[in-house]
Design a protein around this motif. Structure first.
Motif, PDB file in Angstrom:
ATOM      1  N   GLN A 187       0.834  -1.118   0.036  1.00 27.26           N
ATOM      2  CA  GLN A 187      -0.029   0.171  -0.113  1.00 27.26           C
ATOM      3  C   GLN A 187       0.773   1.212   0.106  1.00 27.26           C
ATOM      4  O   GLN A 187       0.721   2.013   0.891  1.00 27.26           O
ATOM      5  CB  GLN A 187      -0.778  -0.179   1.346  1.00 27.26           C
ATOM      6  CG  GLN A 187      -1.767  -1.375   1.374  1.00 27.26           C
ATOM      7  CD  GLN A 187      -2.561  -1.385   2.642  1.00 27.26           C
ATOM      8  OE1 GLN A 187      -2.413  -0.720   3.636  1.00 27.26           O
ATOM      9  NE2 GLN A 187      -3.879  -1.828   2.204  1.00 27.26           N
ATOM     10  N   TYR A 188       1.816   1.157  -0.954  1.00 24.77           N
ATOM     11  CA  TYR A 188       2.862   2.197  -1.176  1.00 24.77           C
ATOM     12  C   TYR A 188       2.339   3.429  -0.693  1.00 24.77           C
ATOM     13  O   TYR A 188       1.080   3.848  -1.698  1.00 24.77           O
ATOM     14  CB  TYR A 188       3.635   2.175  -2.334  1.00 24.77           C
ATOM     15  CG  TYR A 188       5.103   2.788  -1.994  1.00 24.77           C
ATOM     16  CD1 TYR A 188       6.067   1.811  -1.360  1.00 24.77           C
ATOM     17  CD2 TYR A 188       5.331   4.140  -2.357  1.00 24.77           C
ATOM     18  CE1 TYR A 188       7.266   2.349  -0.976  1.00 24.77           C
ATOM     19  CE2 TYR A 188       6.485   4.584  -1.919  1.00 24.77           C
ATOM     20  CZ  TYR A 188       7.679   3.930  -1.374  1.00 24.77           C
ATOM     21  OH  TYR A 188       8.769   4.339  -1.251  1.00 24.77           O
ATOM     22  N   PRO A 189       2.786   4.333   0.195  1.00 23.86           N
ATOM     23  CA  PRO A 189       2.104   5.659   0.435  1.00 23.86           C
ATOM     24  C   PRO A 189       2.128   6.552  -0.842  1.00 23.86           C
ATOM     25  O   PRO A 189       3.324   6.455  -1.307  1.00 23.86           O
ATOM     26  CB  PRO A 189       2.828   5.891   1.738  1.00 23.86           C
ATOM     27  CG  PRO A 189       4.287   5.289   1.531  1.00 23.86           C
ATOM     28  CD  PRO A 189       3.862   3.972   0.984  1.00 23.86           C
ATOM     29  N   GLY A 190       1.339   7.293  -0.977  1.00 17.36           N
ATOM     30  CA  GLY A 190       1.361   8.147  -2.068  1.00 17.36           C
ATOM     31  C   GLY A 190       0.487   7.973  -3.109  1.00 17.36           C
ATOM     32  O   GLY A 190       0.279   8.763  -4.031  1.00 17.36           O
ATOM     33  N   SER A 191       0.445   6.458  -3.524  1.00 14.48           N
ATOM     34  CA  SER A 191      -0.194   6.026  -4.557  1.00 14.48           C
ATOM     35  C   SER A 191      -1.753   5.812  -4.362  1.00 14.48           C
ATOM     36  O   SER A 191      -1.953   5.457  -3.227  1.00 14.48           O
ATOM     37  CB  SER A 191       0.420   4.940  -5.301  1.00 14.48           C
ATOM     38  OG  SER A 191       1.652   5.481  -5.570  1.00 14.48           O
ATOM     39  N   SER A 192      -2.636   6.010  -5.251  1.00 14.35           N
ATOM     40  CA  SER A 192      -3.936   5.226  -4.915  1.00 14.35           C
ATOM     41  C   SER A 192      -3.959   3.890  -4.818  1.00 14.35           C
ATOM     42  O   SER A 192      -2.943   3.155  -5.337  1.00 14.35           O
ATOM     43  CB  SER A 192      -4.908   5.638  -6.022  1.00 14.35           C
ATOM     44  OG  SER A 192      -4.667   5.038  -7.075  1.00 14.35           O
TER      45      SER A 192
ATOM     46  N   MET B 150       9.627  -2.249   7.691  1.00 11.58           N
ATOM     47  CA  MET B 150       9.009  -2.078   6.443  1.00 11.58           C
ATOM     48  C   MET B 150       7.566  -2.555   6.411  1.00 11.58           C
ATOM     49  O   MET B 150       6.810  -1.610   6.048  1.00 11.58           O
ATOM     50  CB  MET B 150       9.769  -2.620   5.570  1.00 11.58           C
ATOM     51  CG  MET B 150      10.046  -2.257   4.074  1.00 11.58           C
ATOM     52  SD  MET B 150      11.647  -2.946   3.202  1.00 11.58           S
ATOM     53  CE  MET B 150      10.992  -3.638   1.910  1.00 11.58           C
ATOM     54  N   SER B 151       7.436  -3.530   7.065  1.00 14.23           N
ATOM     55  CA  SER B 151       6.054  -4.107   7.021  1.00 14.23           C
ATOM     56  C   SER B 151       5.210  -2.943   8.047  1.00 14.23           C
ATOM     57  O   SER B 151       4.111  -3.128   7.867  1.00 14.23           O
ATOM     58  CB  SER B 151       5.997  -5.477   7.818  1.00 14.23           C
ATOM     59  OG  SER B 151       6.982  -6.238   7.228  1.00 14.23           O
ATOM     60  N   TYR B 152       5.742  -2.470   8.830  1.00 14.04           N
ATOM     61  CA  TYR B 152       5.116  -1.616   9.859  1.00 14.04           C
ATOM     62  C   TYR B 152       4.920  -0.294   9.339  1.00 14.04           C
ATOM     63  O   TYR B 152       3.621  -0.017   9.222  1.00 14.04           O
ATOM     64  CB  TYR B 152       5.971  -1.637  11.161  1.00 14.04           C
ATOM     65  CG  TYR B 152       5.409  -0.538  12.053  1.00 14.04           C
ATOM     66  CD1 TYR B 152       4.114  -0.875  12.923  1.00 14.04           C
ATOM     67  CD2 TYR B 152       5.675   0.919  12.192  1.00 14.04           C
ATOM     68  CE1 TYR B 152       3.517  -0.274  13.582  1.00 14.04           C
ATOM     69  CE2 TYR B 152       5.171   1.386  13.198  1.00 14.04           C
ATOM     70  CZ  TYR B 152       4.052   1.107  13.912  1.00 14.04           C
ATOM     71  OH  TYR B 152       3.506   2.053  14.625  1.00 14.04           O
ATOM     72  N   PHE B 153       5.584   0.152   8.311  1.00 15.01           N
ATOM     73  CA  PHE B 153       5.200   1.454   7.978  1.00 15.01           C
ATOM     74  C   PHE B 153       4.561   1.575   6.601  1.00 15.01           C
ATOM     75  O   PHE B 153       4.090   2.351   6.167  1.00 15.01           O
ATOM     76  CB  PHE B 153       6.426   2.240   7.758  1.00 15.01           C
ATOM     77  CG  PHE B 153       7.367   2.682   8.839  1.00 15.01           C
ATOM     78  CD1 PHE B 153       6.502   3.660   9.590  1.00 15.01           C
ATOM     79  CD2 PHE B 153       8.503   2.310   9.105  1.00 15.01           C
ATOM     80  CE1 PHE B 153       7.007   4.095  10.968  1.00 15.01           C
ATOM     81  CE2 PHE B 153       8.698   2.715  10.374  1.00 15.01           C
ATOM     82  CZ  PHE B 153       8.177   3.788  11.332  1.00 15.01           C
ATOM     83  N   MET B 154       4.755   0.246   5.744  1.00 17.24           N
ATOM     84  CA  MET B 154       3.995   0.365   4.428  1.00 17.24           C
ATOM     85  C   MET B 154       2.557   0.591   4.361  1.00 17.24           C
ATOM     86  O   MET B 154       1.970   1.123   3.646  1.00 17.24           O
ATOM     87  CB  MET B 154       4.600  -1.029   3.724  1.00 17.24           C
ATOM     88  CG  MET B 154       5.885  -0.952   3.176  1.00 17.24           C
ATOM     89  SD  MET B 154       6.358   0.678   2.164  1.00 17.24           S
ATOM     90  CE  MET B 154       7.290   1.485   3.270  1.00 17.24           C
ATOM     91  N   PRO B 155       1.797  -0.111   5.492  1.00 13.31           N
ATOM     92  CA  PRO B 155       0.383  -0.170   5.202  1.00 13.31           C
ATOM     93  C   PRO B 155       0.008   1.395   5.196  1.00 13.31           C
ATOM     94  O   PRO B 155       0.429   2.342   5.829  1.00 13.31           O
ATOM     95  CB  PRO B 155      -0.150  -0.793   6.575  1.00 13.31           C
ATOM     96  CG  PRO B 155       1.029  -1.682   6.933  1.00 13.31           C
ATOM     97  CD  PRO B 155       2.088  -0.864   6.633  1.00 13.31           C
ATOM     98  N   ARG B 156      -1.119   1.537   4.300  1.00 11.18           N
ATOM     99  CA  ARG B 156      -1.639   2.824   4.045  1.00 11.18           C
ATOM    100  C   ARG B 156      -2.012   3.377   5.348  1.00 11.18           C
ATOM    101  O   ARG B 156      -2.631   3.017   6.257  1.00 11.18           O
ATOM    102  CB  ARG B 156      -3.015   2.579   3.213  1.00 11.18           C
ATOM    103  CG  ARG B 156      -3.812   3.681   2.862  1.00 11.18           C
ATOM    104  CD  ARG B 156      -4.664   3.317   1.782  1.00 11.18           C
ATOM    105  NE  ARG B 156      -3.813   2.963   0.556  1.00 11.18           N
ATOM    106  CZ  ARG B 156      -3.764   3.789  -0.464  1.00 11.18           C
ATOM    107  NH1 ARG B 156      -4.313   5.355  -0.185  1.00 11.18           N
ATOM    108  NH2 ARG B 156      -3.077   3.732  -1.211  1.00 11.18           N
TER     109      ARG B 156
END
Lengths: 206, 206, 206, 206
Positions: A173-178, B112-118
């Motif tokens: 859910q890469y931040p910044g993208s929809s 990485m797993s922690y920060f990726m979530p929207r």
DNA sequence: GATGAATGAGGGTTCATTCAT
DNA sequence: CATGAATGAACCCTCATTCAT
């Protein structure tokens, strides 16, 4: 002829309850980070009391593990279903379906990261989880063998499994993208990786 | 000639402090799971007060993100260092060094797993993280180009990065095996995957 | 000739059930602190359901009180048995046997401490407990009279009873010493105190 | 000349806080059974937050132990004060003052019963408690020696201490009687027992 | 009468964050 | 600026008791 005993009914009801709890947890996981879901959230969501949860699970972690178990089963079912439909390029197909599932169930790989660290699981829990994880690997292995690969198919299966999971960890859910863009991109990556493996599998690699 | 103002000194000192905090956090992360490290642990380890930490970071998560940032920088430095030494098979070399780092710093992919979530990161934080992550990708891309690949090298770089991260999520500390066995196995997987990419890179794939 | 009615049978069965429950509780009390034994523990141990326990006892405390009652009866039985055997120094003999019992049944004086505080017992419960406690006192009183004491034998009996109970509260499982050492020490104290009373009883004290 | 450092002040303030907490706990103990007092009760009573309690005590049990410690100190102070006043029959005097204290502070012997069981205390805690308990015994021993006893005065002291505690366990707030009646009766018992010991001490007993 | 699943208030404890000093 | 004591909401979990079956 199989008879249904009273004990069976009890057991079924128990399983139904556990399913209710697990499904509620799954639902909540899709709404917020799985680690921020509390016993009270689940109890409330399931319309039961907190104490009841502990009738079915000794701890929250045991419940989470059951969600993981259930998710893995669901993945297997979905993929087997998908594979029955189609012909041809099956490693790719698998990869896309798997990533599709992870996109819909973001808690799955989060739980994976959570449970993998040493000491998180008891021996008993490991014994419960291992067979089902192996089923997933076996399923991938079958696809690899189907292409006629002569190398270490088990290893290749594990490598593919890892690689796909990594897509999610890295871009889920890469931040910044929809959300839509991300899903599209993860699918592209999955396809890309799948093709490598497809190609590799066709060779007498390793 | 650049003059050093009083403000610069202040800024330097501030950076030195942040570094002290970050390094303390890193040290603690290597001792226990990153999510179980508390502000108090860090403050104590750094020999400062909890309040002071909040002078440098608005929240614990911001601090953790800075550790992630710092770790990523360290990875880049290490890999650039390694690449200068050797010749030949560099995609593989990179993969092994990277997995080696992750094995030594298990909190990295956990973060990485922690920060990726929207929703975990603010726009500001994303803008800070993106460039450094891109640097890693660029570094991988250079290796790919070095082999003479003609396809979408950016995509391939991202795919490799994902795949390697996935090894850790999936097998980092697989329960039941000894630490040494796991490290060996993750390296085998890394090599296996790297070879696919190496091979793919040599072709005019895509 | 006494006829046995249906009601009698019912009553007997009821008593048998209560005995089963009480004995199960006693068994559990010898394994862990009486306050940490739960209704579920007892139900499980007795092979019945938690609900059934509430058919026989209105509350856990009522059950515990019945255990106390039963223990007191057991004490009386044991001591009467012992006294029949021997001659001579009977106050001392009693003291040693009593302390021996308390050493084997640590929950007894724990329950005493638990129930004594004001407000813990209803008038009804008090009326049940008093007669049996009085029996113990009477038993001690008989020993005192046997020595030929002319003073307030009831008071002396109560004083001895108190003093012996105090040994357990103060040294029952004194931390730092081995179980065997403690038992030996409590017996020494019991003998010491008993001798005072023996001596006092022989006089025309008070 | 003794200087007061900043650290001393800090330490004093800390001690003052602990005293506030301990005194609040004591107050609550006099209102209800000590085991039914909660962290929240104490925090509320002291006008602080629950979290603050844990700044001063690692656990509720540690706090309770401190109350026990403080009570024991208070007992010693009170008794030393009393003994300075009077002449003559000091074992009896001690016994009455001690029982008087226990009547006013019913939680004291309740805590004794609670902490004595094996495994309740850590080695560290035992090391803290032992010296103060020994002080009480020593105090009693001095009284015994004062009468000119030639036997094992340490043992006699321990026996008396036990016997007095037992009065409380057995009759402290015996149900059914008024508070005043009970206090009177426990004092009678104390006097009775004290006289035995007084008498015994005067002889070359043992 | 027996069952045991369900209840839910309440337990001890933690810890990111704040703010008076 | 640094401090670290104080906060208090929130956590997981327990267990006596109830009541529909």
């Amino acid at each position: 002829m199989a008879e249904i005993t009273f004990g069976d009914l009890k057991e079924r009801e128990r399983e139904a309850r556990k399913e209710l709890i697990v499904n509620t947890a799954k639902k909540l996981f899709s709404e917020k980070s799985f680690k921020s879901v509390t016993v009270r959230d689940i109890a409330k969501g399931a319309g039961i009391s907190t104490g009841t949860i502990y009738r079915y699970y000794e701890s929250l972690d045991e419940l989470f593990l059951d969600v993981f178990f259930s998710d893995t089963n669901e993945i297997i079912r979905i993929i087997e279903g998908e594979l029955k439909k189609g012909g041809g390029c099956t490693i790719r197909k698998f990869s896309e379906v798997y990533i599709g599932y992870l996109n819909e169930n973001t808690s799955y790989y989060q739980m994976m990261s959570y449970f993998m660290p040493r000491g998180m699981l008891t021996d008993e829990e490991i014994e419960k989880i291992n067979p089902i994880m192996q089923e997933v690997i076996d399923l991938i292995e079958r696809l690899i063998k189907a292409v006629g690969h002569k190398g270490d198919t088990q290893l290749m299966a594990r490598a593919l499994f890892s690689a796909l999971n990594g897509i999610m960890t890295s871009y889920a859910q890469y931040p910044g993208s929809s959300l839509g863009e991300i899903q599209k991109y993860t699918l592209v990556l999955a396809g890309y990786i799948a093709d490598f493996f497809e190609m590799g599998a066709r060779k007498e690699y390793y």
